[in-house]
Scaffold this motif. Structure first.
Motif, PDB file in Angstrom:
ATOM      1  N   VAL A  80      15.853  39.561  18.699  1.00 41.54           N
ATOM      2  CA  VAL A  80      16.030  38.522  19.721  1.00 41.54           C
ATOM      3  C   VAL A  80      14.698  37.828  19.980  1.00 41.54           C
ATOM      4  N   GLN A  81      13.624  38.626  20.116  1.00 34.47           N
ATOM      5  CA  GLN A  81      12.312  38.043  20.365  1.00 34.47           C
ATOM      6  C   GLN A  81      11.854  37.189  19.188  1.00 34.47           C
ATOM      7  N   GLU A  82      12.176  37.619  17.976  1.00 34.70           N
ATOM      8  CA  GLU A  82      11.837  36.828  16.789  1.00 34.70           C
ATOM      9  C   GLU A  82      12.518  35.459  16.838  1.00 34.70           C
ATOM     10  N   LEU A  83      13.764  35.433  17.286  1.00 34.42           N
ATOM     11  CA  LEU A  83      14.486  34.162  17.376  1.00 34.42           C
ATOM     12  C   LEU A  83      13.933  33.290  18.506  1.00 34.42           C
ATOM     13  N   VAL A  84      13.541  33.913  19.607  1.00 36.37           N
ATOM     14  CA  VAL A  84      12.935  33.142  20.698  1.00 36.37           C
ATOM     15  C   VAL A  84      11.673  32.451  20.204  1.00 36.37           C
ATOM     16  N   TRP A  85      10.847  33.189  19.468  1.00 36.62           N
ATOM     17  CA  TRP A  85       9.610  32.593  18.957  1.00 36.62           C
ATOM     18  C   TRP A  85       9.904  31.504  17.940  1.00 36.62           C
ATOM     19  N   ALA A  86      10.896  31.732  17.076  1.00 39.05           N
ATOM     20  CA  ALA A  86      11.250  30.724  16.077  1.00 39.05           C
ATOM     21  C   ALA A  86      11.754  29.450  16.756  1.00 39.05           C
ATOM     22  N   TYR A  87      12.513  29.608  17.824  1.00 37.46           N
ATOM     23  CA  TYR A  87      13.031  28.457  18.582  1.00 37.46           C
ATOM     24  C   TYR A  87      11.886  27.673  19.210  1.00 37.46           C
ATOM     25  N   ARG A  88      10.981  28.385  19.866  1.00 36.10           N
ATOM     26  CA  ARG A  88       9.878  27.711  20.547  1.00 36.10           C
ATOM     27  C   ARG A  88       8.883  27.092  19.569  1.00 36.10           C
ATOM     28  N   ASP A  89       8.778  27.680  18.386  1.00 31.72           N
ATOM     29  CA  ASP A  89       7.763  27.250  17.431  1.00 31.72           C
ATOM     30  C   ASP A  89       8.242  26.126  16.516  1.00 31.72           C
ATOM     31  N   HIS A  90       9.540  25.805  16.559  1.00 28.75           N
ATOM     32  CA  HIS A  90      10.037  24.800  15.617  1.00 28.75           C
ATOM     33  C   HIS A  90       9.550  23.402  15.997  1.00 28.75           C
ATOM     34  N   TYR A  91       9.441  22.538  14.985  1.00 28.68           N
ATOM     35  CA  TYR A  91       9.064  21.145  15.236  1.00 28.68           C
ATOM     36  C   TYR A  91      10.344  20.360  15.506  1.00 28.68           C
ATOM     37  N   PRO A  92      10.491  19.811  16.706  1.00 28.73           N
ATOM     38  CA  PRO A  92      11.791  19.261  17.106  1.00 28.73           C
ATOM     39  C   PRO A  92      12.115  17.910  16.481  1.00 28.73           C
ATOM     40  N   HIS A  93      13.398  17.719  16.258  1.00 25.69           N
ATOM     41  CA  HIS A  93      13.926  16.426  15.823  1.00 25.69           C
ATOM     42  C   HIS A  93      14.576  15.780  17.051  1.00 25.69           C
ATOM     43  N   ILE A  94      13.808  14.974  17.738  1.00 29.66           N
ATOM     44  CA  ILE A  94      14.244  14.351  18.983  1.00 29.66           C
ATOM     45  C   ILE A  94      13.816  12.888  18.984  1.00 29.66           C
ATOM     46  N   ARG A  95      14.427  12.104  19.846  1.00 30.48           N
ATOM     47  CA  ARG A  95      14.078  10.683  19.928  1.00 30.48           C
ATOM     48  C   ARG A  95      14.155  10.229  21.378  1.00 30.48           C
ATOM     49  N   LEU A  96      13.393   9.197  21.679  1.00 28.49           N
ATOM     50  CA  LEU A  96      13.387   8.634  23.023  1.00 28.49           C
ATOM     51  C   LEU A  96      14.727   7.996  23.350  1.00 28.49           C
ATOM     52  N   TYR A  97      15.029   7.934  24.640  1.00 23.60           N
ATOM     53  CA  TYR A  97      16.184   7.162  25.088  1.00 23.60           C
ATOM     54  C   TYR A  97      16.010   5.700  24.663  1.00 23.60           C
ATOM     55  N   PRO A  98      17.122   4.967  24.474  1.00 23.43           N
ATOM     56  CA  PRO A  98      17.012   3.543  24.136  1.00 23.43           C
ATOM     57  C   PRO A  98      16.125   2.793  25.133  1.00 23.43           C
ATOM     58  N   ASP A  99      15.221   2.001  24.607  1.00 21.19           N
ATOM     59  CA  ASP A  99      14.315   1.143  25.384  1.00 21.19           C
ATOM     60  C   ASP A  99      13.275   1.903  26.193  1.00 21.19           C
ATOM     61  N   ALA A 100      13.191   3.220  26.038  1.00 19.93           N
ATOM     62  CA  ALA A 100      12.156   3.967  26.761  1.00 19.93           C
ATOM     63  C   ALA A 100      10.765   3.566  26.274  1.00 19.93           C
ATOM     64  N   ALA A 101      10.623   3.361  24.968  1.00 12.98           N
ATOM     65  CA  ALA A 101       9.324   2.957  24.427  1.00 12.98           C
ATOM     66  C   ALA A 101       8.916   1.589  24.971  1.00 12.98           C
ATOM     67  N   ALA A 102       9.863   0.663  25.001  1.00 13.10           N
ATOM     68  CA  ALA A 102       9.567  -0.671  25.520  1.00 13.10           C
ATOM     69  C   ALA A 102       9.190  -0.615  26.999  1.00 13.10           C
TER      70      ALA A 102
END
Length: 224
Positions: A80-102
Motif C-alpha cells: 500500500v505504501q509503495e502505491l502511495v509513493w508511486a501515486y505521489r511521485d508520478h508526473y501528472p497529465h493535467i490541463r488548465l481550465y478553459p481560458d485560465a491561462a488567458a
C-alpha cells in the motif's frame, strides 16, 4: 476584465480546483498506479477500471487497500505504501481550465501574480510544472515548504502586508482561501469550481462569487 479588479495590483491565486480540476490529477495518478501494479501480476486495464469505478462510487479513501484486497486477497502495508509513493511521485497529465491561462495573463497586465498552494511540496511542484504555470505567473508559494498551511497567514509572510488595499486572493475553498484572505485583512474572490463548489461562503465575505476563474474576464456582474 471585471471592473471590481481595478484597485488591485497584487493577486494571490489558488491552484487546485481553481486553475485546474484536481480530479484530473487523481485520475492521472490512477493511470500511473494501474501501470505500476502490473509488477504484482495485476492487469493494468482491470486495475484502471477498478480504481475509476471505486473512485466514482466510494471516493478515494483507502482506495489502494481496496485495490490490493480485490485482486490479491490482501493489502500488505508495504505494498500500500509503495502505491502511495508511486501515486505521489508520478508526473501528472493535467490541463488548465478553459481560458485560465488567458485570465492569468490578463491579471499580469495589472500587477504581480502569485500562486499559493497547499499540499506536499514535491507533489505540488509537479502539478505546477505540468500546467506550465512558470510562464504565466510571477512566483509561487508552496505552503508546505513555509511550514504554514492555509489558512495560516504566516504562509505569505513577507509577500503581503496585513490589510493592504491593493491585494486580492482568488480561490475555490472558503475555509482555506477566503479564510486566508480574511486572516491577512485583504479582499477575496470565490470561484465555484471543483470539489467544494457547493460549500457556503459563510462566515467569510468575498467581494465576488463567480462560476469560474475565467469569469474574471467576463462582463461585470454588478453592471446590470
Amino acid at each position: 476584465m471585471l471592473s471590481i479588479l481595478e484597485p488591485y495590483t497584487l493577486f494571490f491565486v489558488d491552484m487546485d480546483d481553481t486553475l485546474f480540476e484536481e480530479r484530473q490529477y487523481v485520475l492521472s495518478g490512477f493511470h500511473a498506479i494501474a501501470n505500476h501494479v502490473a509488477r504484482f501480476g495485476i492487469r493494468s486495464d482491470e486495475a484502471w477500471l477498478f480504481l475509476q469505478q471505486h473512485f466514482e462510487t466510494s471516493g478515494r479513501e483507502h482506495i489502494f487497500d481496496h485495490l490490493l484486497q480485490h485482486f490479491m486477497g490482501t493489502a500488505r502495508p508495504e505494498l500500500v505504501q509503495e502505491l502511495v509513493w508511486a501515486y505521489r511521485d508520478h508526473y501528472p497529465h493535467i490541463r488548465l481550465y478553459p481560458d485560465a491561462a488567458a485570465t492569468l495573463r490578463a491579471l499580469r497586465t495589472k500587477g504581480r501574480v502569485t500562486i499559493v498552494t497547499d499540499g506536499l511540496t514535491y507533489v505540488q511542484e509537479r502539478k505546477f510544472a505540468a500546467l506550465e504555470l512558470d510562464r504565466l505567473v510571477d512566483r509561487v508559494v508552496f505552503c508546505d515548504t513555509t511550514g504554514f498551511p492555509k489558512p495560516d497567514p504566516s504562509s505569505l509572510r513577507g509577500r503581503v502586508e496585513h490589510g493592504v488595499r491593493n491585494a486580492l486572493l482568488i480561490g475555490d475553498r472558503p475555509d482555506h482561501d477566503l479564510a486566508l484572505a480574511a486572516a491577512l485583512g485583504i479582499d477575496s474572490i470565490r470561484v465555484r469550481t471543483g470539489r467544494f463548489h457547493d460549500v457556503d461562503n459563510q462566515p467569510w465575505k468575498p467581494i465576488a462569487d463567480l462560476p469560474s476563474f475565467s469569469s474574471l474576464l467576463g462582463p461585470d456582474p454588478t453592471d446590470t
